[in-house]
Design a protein around this motif. Sequence first.
Motif, PDB file in Angstrom:
ATOM      1  N   SER A 256      32.654 -44.184 -76.992  1.00 29.72           N
ATOM      2  CA  SER A 256      31.883 -45.420 -76.779  1.00 29.72           C
ATOM      3  C   SER A 256      32.135 -46.402 -77.912  1.00 29.72           C
ATOM      4  CB  SER A 256      30.384 -45.124 -76.623  1.00 29.72           C
ATOM      5  OG  SER A 256      29.831 -44.658 -77.824  1.00 29.72           O
TER       6      SER A 256
ATOM      7  N   ALA B 244      26.836 -46.218 -82.052  1.00 24.60           N
ATOM      8  CA  ALA B 244      27.535 -45.368 -81.071  1.00 24.60           C
ATOM      9  C   ALA B 244      27.543 -43.961 -81.650  1.00 24.60           C
ATOM     10  CB  ALA B 244      28.948 -45.898 -80.846  1.00 24.60           C
TER      11      ALA B 244
ATOM     12  N   MET C  61      28.790 -26.073 -81.106  1.00 25.80           N
ATOM     13  CA  MET C  61      29.546 -27.097 -81.828  1.00 25.80           C
ATOM     14  C   MET C  61      30.058 -26.608 -83.184  1.00 25.80           C
ATOM     15  SD  MET C  61      30.302 -29.713 -80.215  1.00 25.80           S
ATOM     16  CE  MET C  61      30.840 -30.664 -81.615  1.00 25.80           C
TER      17      MET C  61
ATOM     18  N   GLY D 274      29.920 -44.894 -85.595  1.00 25.98           N
ATOM     19  CA  GLY D 274      30.290 -43.772 -84.725  1.00 25.98           C
ATOM     20  C   GLY D 274      31.621 -44.070 -84.052  1.00 25.98           C
TER      21      GLY D 274
ATOM     22  N   GLY E 241      33.239 -42.138 -81.595  1.00 21.73           N
ATOM     23  CA  GLY E 241      33.528 -41.459 -80.330  1.00 21.73           C
ATOM     24  C   GLY E 241      34.031 -42.468 -79.312  1.00 21.73           C
TER      25      GLY E 241
ATOM     26  N   LEU F  64      33.217 -24.658 -82.161  1.00 21.93           N
ATOM     27  CA  LEU F  64      34.308 -25.486 -81.623  1.00 21.93           C
ATOM     28  C   LEU F  64      34.891 -26.405 -82.690  1.00 21.93           C
ATOM     29  CD1 LEU F  64      32.720 -26.421 -78.156  1.00 21.93           C
ATOM     30  CD2 LEU F  64      34.553 -24.766 -78.588  1.00 21.93           C
TER      31      LEU F  64
ATOM     32  N   GLY G 114      34.964 -31.782 -80.796  1.00 27.60           N
ATOM     33  CA  GLY G 114      34.186 -31.022 -79.822  1.00 27.60           C
ATOM     34  C   GLY G 114      35.155 -30.444 -78.800  1.00 27.60           C
ATOM     35  N   ILE G 115      35.842 -31.322 -78.119  1.00 31.76           N
ATOM     36  CA  ILE G 115      36.732 -30.914 -77.023  1.00 31.76           C
ATOM     37  C   ILE G 115      37.937 -30.149 -77.598  1.00 31.76           C
ATOM     38  CG2 ILE G 115      38.197 -31.815 -75.168  1.00 31.76           C
ATOM     39  CD1 ILE G 115      36.111 -34.149 -74.965  1.00 31.76           C
TER      40      ILE G 115
HETATM   41  C1  LIG Z   1      32.272 -29.338 -76.392  1.00 31.68           C
HETATM   42  C2  LIG Z   1      32.231 -30.570 -75.539  1.00 31.68           C
HETATM   43  C3  LIG Z   1      33.183 -30.722 -74.555  1.00 31.68           C
HETATM   44  C4  LIG Z   1      33.169 -31.852 -73.739  1.00 31.68           C
HETATM   45  N1  LIG Z   1      34.111 -31.968 -72.784  1.00 31.68           N
HETATM   46  C5  LIG Z   1      34.147 -33.082 -72.008  1.00 31.68           C
HETATM   47  C6  LIG Z   1      35.145 -33.239 -71.012  1.00 31.68           C
HETATM   48  O1  LIG Z   1      35.977 -32.373 -70.813  1.00 31.68           O
HETATM   49  N2  LIG Z   1      35.142 -34.397 -70.283  1.00 31.68           N
HETATM   50  C7  LIG Z   1      34.225 -35.378 -70.498  1.00 31.68           C
HETATM   51  O2  LIG Z   1      34.281 -36.418 -69.814  1.00 31.68           O
HETATM   52  N3  LIG Z   1      33.261 -35.245 -71.429  1.00 31.68           N
HETATM   53  C8  LIG Z   1      33.197 -34.130 -72.187  1.00 31.68           C
HETATM   54  N4  LIG Z   1      32.217 -33.993 -73.138  1.00 31.68           N
HETATM   55  C9  LIG Z   1      31.237 -35.092 -73.332  1.00 31.68           C
HETATM   56  C10 LIG Z   1      31.830 -36.227 -74.183  1.00 31.68           C
HETATM   57  O3  LIG Z   1      32.588 -35.714 -75.245  1.00 31.68           O
HETATM   58  C11 LIG Z   1      30.734 -37.148 -74.707  1.00 31.68           C
HETATM   59  O4  LIG Z   1      29.948 -37.598 -73.610  1.00 31.68           O
HETATM   60  C12 LIG Z   1      31.309 -38.375 -75.422  1.00 31.68           C
HETATM   61  O5  LIG Z   1      32.142 -37.978 -76.495  1.00 31.68           O
HETATM   62  C13 LIG Z   1      30.187 -39.272 -75.950  1.00 31.68           C
HETATM   63  O6  LIG Z   1      30.753 -40.327 -76.658  1.00 31.68           O
HETATM   64  P1  LIG Z   1      29.941 -41.164 -77.750  1.00 31.68           P
HETATM   65  O7  LIG Z   1      30.880 -42.181 -78.251  1.00 31.68           O
HETATM   66  O8  LIG Z   1      28.663 -41.631 -77.170  1.00 31.68           O
HETATM   67  O9  LIG Z   1      29.531 -40.123 -78.894  1.00 31.68           O
HETATM   68  P2  LIG Z   1      30.309 -39.024 -79.737  1.00 31.68           P
HETATM   69  O10 LIG Z   1      31.634 -38.685 -79.157  1.00 31.68           O
HETATM   70  O11 LIG Z   1      29.332 -37.919 -79.923  1.00 31.68           O
HETATM   71  O12 LIG Z   1      30.563 -39.748 -81.131  1.00 31.68           O
HETATM   72  C14 LIG Z   1      29.514 -40.106 -81.990  1.00 31.68           C
HETATM   73  C15 LIG Z   1      30.074 -40.259 -83.389  1.00 31.68           C
HETATM   74  O13 LIG Z   1      29.109 -40.889 -84.230  1.00 31.68           O
HETATM   75  C16 LIG Z   1      29.218 -40.342 -85.521  1.00 31.68           C
HETATM   76  N5  LIG Z   1      27.983 -40.640 -86.249  1.00 31.68           N
HETATM   77  C17 LIG Z   1      26.708 -40.253 -85.916  1.00 31.68           C
HETATM   78  N6  LIG Z   1      25.819 -40.739 -86.817  1.00 31.68           N
HETATM   79  C18 LIG Z   1      26.528 -41.454 -87.731  1.00 31.68           C
HETATM   80  C19 LIG Z   1      26.175 -42.189 -88.897  1.00 31.68           C
HETATM   81  N7  LIG Z   1      24.906 -42.297 -89.300  1.00 31.68           N
HETATM   82  N8  LIG Z   1      27.161 -42.792 -89.620  1.00 31.68           N
HETATM   83  C20 LIG Z   1      28.462 -42.687 -89.223  1.00 31.68           C
HETATM   84  N9  LIG Z   1      28.848 -41.994 -88.127  1.00 31.68           N
HETATM   85  C21 LIG Z   1      27.903 -41.393 -87.388  1.00 31.68           C
HETATM   86  C22 LIG Z   1      29.427 -38.866 -85.240  1.00 31.68           C
HETATM   87  O14 LIG Z   1      29.964 -38.184 -86.352  1.00 31.68           O
HETATM   88  C23 LIG Z   1      30.405 -38.926 -84.073  1.00 31.68           C
HETATM   89  O15 LIG Z   1      31.729 -38.939 -84.509  1.00 31.68           O
HETATM   90  C24 LIG Z   1      32.183 -32.848 -73.946  1.00 31.68           C
HETATM   91  C25 LIG Z   1      31.219 -32.688 -74.925  1.00 31.68           C
HETATM   92  C26 LIG Z   1      31.230 -31.548 -75.722  1.00 31.68           C
HETATM   93  C27 LIG Z   1      30.172 -31.359 -76.769  1.00 31.68           C
END
Ligand SMILES: Cc1cc2nc3c(=O)[nH]c(=O)nc-3n(C[C@H](O)[C@H](O)[C@H](O)COP(=O)(O)OP(=O)(O)OC[C@H]3O[C@@H](n4cnc5c(N)ncnc54)[C@H](O)[C@@H]3O)c2cc1C
Length: 476
Positions: free
Chosen positions: A154, A235, A258, A150, A152, A261, A185-186
């Motif tokens: 994190s 992540a 989603m 993942g 993102g 977006l 997403g954003i």
């Molecule tokens: C529309 C929207 C707008 C937002 N706006 C804001 C904002 O303005 N400010 C803010 O602070 N937060 C915002 N957030 C929240 C923020 O984006 C999330 O809290 C943050 O991105 C979480 O990060 P993460 O790394 O945990 O997961 P994510 O960003 O969700 O990333 C997870 C990744 O893992 C990948 N993945 C999943 N399973 C697998 C697999 N089996 N193999 C390979 N890859 C995989 C996914 O494709 C994804 O790319 C927003 C959320 C959304 C939905």
Amino acid sequence: MGNPKAFITIKRKDGGYRPVKERTGDFGEVEQTLDEQDRREQASRCMDCGVAFCHWGCPVGSKIPEWQDAVYKGNWGEAYEILTSTNFMPEITGRICPAPCEKSCVLAIHKEAVTIRENECSVVEKAFDGGIVNPKPPKKRTGKKVAVIGSGPSGLSAADLLNKAGHTVTVFEQDDAIGGLLRYGIPDFKLNKGVIDRRLTLMEAEGVLFKTNCTVGKDISEKTLLTEFDAVLLAVGAMKARDLEVKGRELKGVHFAMEFLKQQNKVIRGDEFSETERLLARDKHVLVIGGGDTGSDCVGTSIRQKAFSITQIEILPQPPVERTDNNPWPYWPNTIRTSSSHEEGCARKWSLVTKQLIGDAEGNVTAAEVVSVEWVKDANGRMQMKEVEGSLEVIKADLVLLSMGFVSPLHDGLLDALELEYDQRGNVKASENNQTSLAKVFVAGDATRGASLVVHAIKSGRDAAVGVHRFLKELA
Ligand SMILES: Cc1cc2nc3c(=O)[nH]c(=O)nc-3n(C[C@H](O)[C@H](O)[C@H](O)COP(=O)(O)OP(=O)(O)OC[C@H]3O[C@@H](n4cnc5c(N)ncnc54)[C@H](O)[C@@H]3O)c2cc1C
Ligand code: SF4
């Protein structure tokens, strides 16, 4: 602290947004910035309080008073070093963090908090412009291999720290581009994607390996990863969207936020979609169900796609404009939030529950039936929803976007295959050092915390990296 009286003599000044008419004509970032003189003056307003509540309010523990002082003195390089000692991508939080730091700034008691978030963004932009942001690959490699699943915030945050500690890190991403919700997403009007690419170029130069279009659990098995890598960090985000279980959910024109977006993000990048695939708000009555940030992003995107009308509805009551007595400073204020997208034009309605979606003979959605609800405390003091008799209302809608939050990470596939333990909410259960029920497997971000904020994901990634690093040292 350079100017001890600036907080009295200088008023808070925000960069502000581009004019509505101009910004709704494109997908460019809406926020403007101040010139250097103004920015330094704004930083000088920091009082360097004995107890810096902003530092407590910031989830990554940013050393805010220290870098405000550096900004005030024009020491941009020093400010950048302090800032990045706790947050590896402040150019992202500087743009889209809701800035809990500012809500707990002592000056916020009188509503004039230091412009911490904007100052943060300026520091990074100055640092890049000044050529002081350069790749810093680790001097020595440990020989240990870590898989981050993942990409993102994190996953990237953990990958950055683990790579800097000398481990060889590969980030696996199922999508065709790196960034998670930052990328897909954003919306671009909040976060220009070039900002992510700039950071990724640095990470690549520092030795982080990226594999896109690779779903772990499908394109590569979890067993292979567990054999080939010394540690694995999940992540994977919290991608299970909350659905609307009402009659008419199956109608054409009803989509998860989603889907809408993500497609728009891809179109801006240059991807093409057929007429039948394309989700367009143009000339439509758009109904956004869910009053949060994702819903607000649907509003801004619909406006730019030239929707005829946009209504955003929320099941909860309208929050107050000011803090209530039981929600004092320095805690997060549970007050109404109005985004740049809301300012661009949409009707916002509160305390409404959707009863059913109505369609025409061709199966296209045409309207939603909603009723008002009252929120009353039950005998245990818990808030309960009660429908108001005779309050049925029909809202015209030929595009319905569901943005009612996210339930948990997706269990099907990778997580179930690993037979991990979940917590009560269905998130991946983790110990204090982010270790899951499998010794070699760690977890970070929304996958363990539930859908949250970028700044929390960055912090969680850092914590998980520390957990992984300790684990690898024990193995050595
Ligand atoms: C529309 C929207 C707008 C937002 N706006 C804001 C904002 O303005 N400010 C803010 O602070 N937060 C915002 N957030 C929240 C923020 O984006 C999330 O809290 C943050 O991105 C979480 O990060 P993460 O790394 O945990 O997961 P994510 O960003 O969700 O990333 C997870 C990744 O893992 C990948 N993945 C999943 N399973 C697998 C697999 N089996 N193999 C390979 N890859 C995989 C996914 O494709 C994804 O790319 C927003 C959320 C959304 C939905
Ligand atoms: S990351 Fe967010 S909370 Fe922390 S200093 Fe930056 S804007 Fe404030």
